[in-house]
Motif scaffolding. Structure first.
Motif, mmCIF file in Angstrom:
data_model
loop_
_atom_site.group_PDB
_atom_site.id
_atom_site.type_symbol
_atom_site.label_atom_id
_atom_site.label_comp_id
_atom_site.label_asym_id
_atom_site.label_seq_id
_atom_site.Cartn_x
_atom_site.Cartn_y
_atom_site.Cartn_z
ATOM 1 N N GLN A 128 6.391 8.202 -2.423
ATOM 2 C CA GLN A 128 5.846 8.587 -1.255
ATOM 3 C C GLN A 128 5.011 7.450 -0.576
ATOM 4 N N ASN B 231 9.728 10.962 -7.667
ATOM 5 C CA ASN B 231 9.911 10.682 -6.147
ATOM 6 C C ASN B 231 8.940 9.738 -5.977
ATOM 7 N N PHE C 218 0.621 2.199 1.715
ATOM 8 C CA PHE C 218 0.498 2.453 0.190
ATOM 9 C C PHE C 218 2.011 3.054 0.074
ATOM 10 N N HIS D 79 -0.295 11.004 4.464
ATOM 11 C CA HIS D 79 1.160 11.070 3.988
ATOM 12 C C HIS D 79 2.155 10.981 5.201
ATOM 13 N N TYR E 290 2.103 6.350 2.285
ATOM 14 C CA TYR E 290 0.801 6.906 2.830
ATOM 15 C C TYR E 290 0.424 5.623 3.766
ATOM 16 N N ARG F 56 12.942 11.522 -2.632
ATOM 17 C CA ARG F 56 13.230 11.822 -4.040
ATOM 18 C C ARG F 56 14.126 10.816 -4.910
ATOM 19 N N LEU G 47 -0.089 10.798 -9.214
ATOM 20 C CA LEU G 47 0.453 9.623 -8.171
ATOM 21 C C LEU G 47 0.032 8.194 -8.711
ATOM 22 N N LEU H 98 8.059 11.307 1.904
ATOM 23 C CA LEU H 98 8.558 11.401 0.300
ATOM 24 C C LEU H 98 9.793 11.438 0.397
#
Lengths: 117, 110
Positions: free
Chosen positions: B33, B31, B88, B45, B35, B50, B98, B48
């Motif tokens: 993500q 996945n 990010f 956060h 931020y 996938r 991560l 997300l």
């Protein structure tokens, strides 16, 4: 989601001393991590804090310099030992999984801004 | 480098405009993500996505993922001054670790 706090929020330290940063989560979590963010840079993983056993360190980071404890499922500490100005960074803890966390998502604390003179 | 690359490194736009940030990576992912980080503080956060998803929405945020090109984009619509921050991307593959991208510093001009 889990709420994470860190203490201290910032500190100014002298070369050669050590600082212990605390990370507290408001619920039990499966995994906890420590990151370093040098000025103007992205985040680099220091280690995974394992509950009841030694932390797992990433390449370039060693236990003697960054000892980590995780005595239970809600708390961890990171010590920055024998500090030099190059250790000036933001140190962040994160948590994942557990009672109120997603298995996939890491939630971060507010960070500790460390300046070493 | 294992890090993903984000572009642009810095972006300044007028309030109300849309902001698009891109993230590229080199390996496979489970996945990806996104931020947000305000002024060197903790990370928040955002979303997300996938590896089997192509697009996700959350409020004014839209994230796309193209695994064939190993890239993702974050679109912020109708930007506000409060959106000023660093953004990010971070990917996972095979374990929970991560790996963060280099970040985009977004400035919204009132």
């Amino acid at each position: 989601s889990a709420v994470i706090s860190q203490k201290p929020s910032r500190d100014i330290c002298q070369r050669g001393t050590s600082l212990t940063i605390q990370c507290q989560v408001d619920s039990q979590v499966t995994m906890m991590f420590w990151y370093r963010q040098q000025p103007g840079q992205s985040l680099t993983l220091i280690a995974t804090a394992n509950q009841g056993s030694e932390a797992t360190y990433e390449s370039g980071f060693v236990i003697d310099k960054f000892p980590i404890s995780r005595p239970n499922l809600t708390f961890s500490t990171l010590t920055v030992s024998n500090m030099s100005p190059e250790d000036s960074s933001i140190y962040l803890c994160s948590a994942q999984g557990g009672d109120r966390g997603s298995l996939d998502t890491q939630y971060f604390g507010p960070g500790t801004r460390l300046t070493v003179l | 480098s294992q890090q993903g690359e984000e572009d642009p490194q810095a972006l300044s736009i007028q309030e109300g405009e849309n902001a698009t940030m891109n993230c590229s990576y080199k390996t496979s992912i489970n996945n990806l993500q996104w931020y947000r980080q305000n002024s060197g503080r903790g990370l928040v956060h955002l979303i997300l996505i996938r590896s089997n998803e192509r697009e996700k929405h959350s409020g004014r945020l839209r994230v796309t993922l193209d695994t064939s090109k190993k890239s993702s984009s974050l679109l912020i619509t109708a930007s506000r001054a409060a959106d000023t921050a660093s953004y990010f991307c971070a990917r996972t593959f095979g374990n929970e670790k991560l790996t963060f991208g280099t970040g985009t510093r977004l400035t919204i001009i009132p």
